[in-house]
Design an enzyme around this catalytic site. Structure first.
Site, PDB file in Angstrom:
ATOM      1  N   LYS A  43       0.810  -1.199   0.000  1.00 54.88           N
ATOM      2  CA  LYS A  43       0.000   0.000   0.000  1.00 54.88           C
ATOM      3  C   LYS A  43       0.848   1.255   0.000  1.00 54.88           C
ATOM      4  CE  LYS A  43      -2.876  -2.614   3.051  1.00 54.88           C
ATOM      5  NZ  LYS A  43      -2.702  -3.022   4.440  1.00 54.88           N
ATOM      6  N   GLY A  44       2.161   1.074   0.157  1.00 52.76           N
ATOM      7  CA  GLY A  44       3.045   2.216   0.340  1.00 52.76           C
ATOM      8  C   GLY A  44       3.012   3.252  -0.762  1.00 52.76           C
ATOM      9  N   ASP A 100       7.047   3.331  -2.642  1.00 53.86           N
ATOM     10  CA  ASP A 100       7.232   4.453  -1.730  1.00 53.86           C
ATOM     11  C   ASP A 100       8.702   4.745  -1.477  1.00 53.86           C
ATOM     12  OD1 ASP A 100       7.547   2.053  -0.327  1.00 53.86           O
ATOM     13  OD2 ASP A 100       6.187   2.581   1.305  1.00 53.86           O
ATOM     14  N   ASP A 103      14.737   1.027   0.142  1.00 50.74           N
ATOM     15  CA  ASP A 103      15.452   0.830   1.404  1.00 50.74           C
ATOM     16  C   ASP A 103      16.553  -0.211   1.167  1.00 50.74           C
ATOM     17  OD1 ASP A 103      16.229   0.695   4.044  1.00 50.74           O
ATOM     18  OD2 ASP A 103      14.488  -0.425   4.724  1.00 50.74           O
ATOM     19  N   LYS A 131      16.744   5.759   0.467  1.00 54.90           N
ATOM     20  CA  LYS A 131      17.571   5.861   1.669  1.00 54.90           C
ATOM     21  C   LYS A 131      19.030   5.801   1.288  1.00 54.90           C
ATOM     22  CE  LYS A 131      14.592   4.276   5.351  1.00 54.90           C
ATOM     23  NZ  LYS A 131      14.271   3.231   6.343  1.00 54.90           N
ATOM     24  N   PHE A 152      14.084   5.665   9.994  1.00 62.00           N
ATOM     25  CA  PHE A 152      12.733   5.184   9.735  1.00 62.00           C
ATOM     26  C   PHE A 152      11.772   6.364   9.654  1.00 62.00           C
ATOM     27  CE2 PHE A 152       8.600   3.389  10.708  1.00 62.00           C
ATOM     28  CZ  PHE A 152       8.579   2.310   9.850  1.00 62.00           C
ATOM     29  N   VAL A 153      11.030   6.420   8.549  1.00 68.95           N
ATOM     30  CA  VAL A 153      10.106   7.551   8.333  1.00 68.95           C
ATOM     31  C   VAL A 153       8.680   7.051   8.109  1.00 68.95           C
ATOM     32  CG1 VAL A 153      11.883   9.078   7.393  1.00 68.95           C
ATOM     33  CG2 VAL A 153      10.617   7.571   5.842  1.00 68.95           C
ATOM     34  N   ASP A 159       4.081   3.614   6.323  1.00 67.83           N
ATOM     35  CA  ASP A 159       3.413   3.312   7.588  1.00 67.83           C
ATOM     36  C   ASP A 159       4.383   2.865   8.661  1.00 67.83           C
ATOM     37  OD1 ASP A 159       3.891   0.730   6.181  1.00 67.83           O
ATOM     38  OD2 ASP A 159       2.887  -0.104   7.948  1.00 67.83           O
TER      39      ASP A 159
HETATM   40  P1  IMP Z   1      13.037  -2.614   0.683  1.00 68.55           P
HETATM   41  O1  IMP Z   1      13.837  -2.847   1.932  1.00 68.55           O
HETATM   42  O2  IMP Z   1      13.738  -1.661  -0.248  1.00 68.55           O
HETATM   43  O3  IMP Z   1      12.644  -3.895   0.034  1.00 68.55           O
HETATM   44  O4  IMP Z   1      11.717  -1.887   1.137  1.00 68.55           O
HETATM   45  C1  IMP Z   1      10.611  -2.636   1.502  1.00 68.55           C
HETATM   46  C2  IMP Z   1       9.496  -1.829   2.028  1.00 68.55           C
HETATM   47  O5  IMP Z   1       9.832  -1.488   3.346  1.00 68.55           O
HETATM   48  C3  IMP Z   1       9.151  -0.498   1.374  1.00 68.55           C
HETATM   49  O6  IMP Z   1       8.322  -0.619   0.247  1.00 68.55           O
HETATM   50  C4  IMP Z   1       8.386   0.149   2.510  1.00 68.55           C
HETATM   51  O7  IMP Z   1       7.027  -0.274   2.501  1.00 68.55           O
HETATM   52  C5  IMP Z   1       9.085  -0.395   3.732  1.00 68.55           C
HETATM   53  N1  IMP Z   1      10.002   0.587   4.325  1.00 68.55           N
HETATM   54  C6  IMP Z   1      11.330   0.699   4.153  1.00 68.55           C
HETATM   55  N2  IMP Z   1      11.813   1.734   4.844  1.00 68.55           N
HETATM   56  C7  IMP Z   1      10.748   2.281   5.481  1.00 68.55           C
HETATM   57  C8  IMP Z   1      10.591   3.411   6.358  1.00 68.55           C
HETATM   58  O8  IMP Z   1      11.526   4.162   6.704  1.00 68.55           O
HETATM   59  N3  IMP Z   1       9.328   3.641   6.801  1.00 68.55           N
HETATM   60  C9  IMP Z   1       8.255   2.875   6.450  1.00 68.55           C
HETATM   61  N4  IMP Z   1       8.350   1.832   5.622  1.00 68.55           N
HETATM   62  C10 IMP Z   1       9.595   1.544   5.155  1.00 68.55           C
HETATM   63 MG    MG Z   2       5.268  -0.715   4.233  1.00 64.07          MG
END
Ligand code: IMP
Ligand code: MG
Length: 180
Positions: A43-44, A100, A103, A131, A152-153, A159
């Protein structure tokens, strides 16, 4: 809700101005497409998708994917689950993939790979936030609105434990609101 926020990292007006620029880039880069297939990761990407795509004056088709890659806390699990019973038909299409935040990069990597496996001709990625950190996988977004530190945001789609997605800005939670 606002009382839980320690600081606003990116204000609503700042996001809006930046989206105007990203949308213009997308319009120019995809101007030669008959129609562009957008795939947004739920949902991000919900809030980002709605605000960004209304600024792009191209004939877009929008699909959403339900992916779980974060399981409650503030650390990425590294496991990406595809939750939809039926995945979109992307055969031969050029895809603009929205999320969104970049990370660890595992989500964008897994979803891009899945779209290619499903027959997509090309996948370009677009995120609201990147990030600034070392990633276990070498992924970069083709379009990224903002780079932030490794913290963390929440807000603007992001969310914490399912909440704060509707904050109109990106902010940092008060430590007292995070249950470790
Ligand atoms: P990934 O680690 O790049 O695979 O990110 C996976 C998911 O983690 C993202 O799509 C977000 O939904 C969530 N995420 C990563 N960092 C944050 C954060 O700082 N706040 C909230 N959700 C996050
Ligand atoms: Mg998320």
């Amino acid at each position: 809700m606002h009382e839980d926020i320690e600081k606003v990292l990116i204000a609503e007006e700042v996001i809006e101005k930046r989206l105007d620029l990203i949308a213009e880039k997308i319009r120019i880069d995809f101007a030669n497409q008959e129609s562009l297939q957008v795939v947004a990761i739920l949902k991000g990407a919900l809030v980002f998708m709605a605000d960004l795509l209304r600024r792009v004056p191209l004939k877009l088709e929008i699909e959403c994917l339900n992916v779980a890659s974060y399981h409650g806390g503030t650390e990425s699990s590294g496991v990406v689950d595809f939750l939809d019973a039926k995945l979109p038909d992307v055969k031969g299409r050029s895809i603009l993939l929205l999320d969104d935040i970049l990370d660890t990069g595992r989500t964008l990597e897994a979803v891009s790979k899945k779209l290619i496996d499903l027959g997509a001709a090309d996948v370009k990625t677009c995120v609201l936030l990147t990030k600034d950190k070392e990633r276990p996988v070498a992924v970069e977004a083709d379009y990224s609105a903002f780079e932030i530190g490794d913290e963390f945001v929440v807000g603007y789609g992001l969310d914490y434990d399912g909440k704060y997605r509707n904050l109109p800005y990106v902010g940092v939670l008060k430590p007292s609101e995070i249950n470790l």
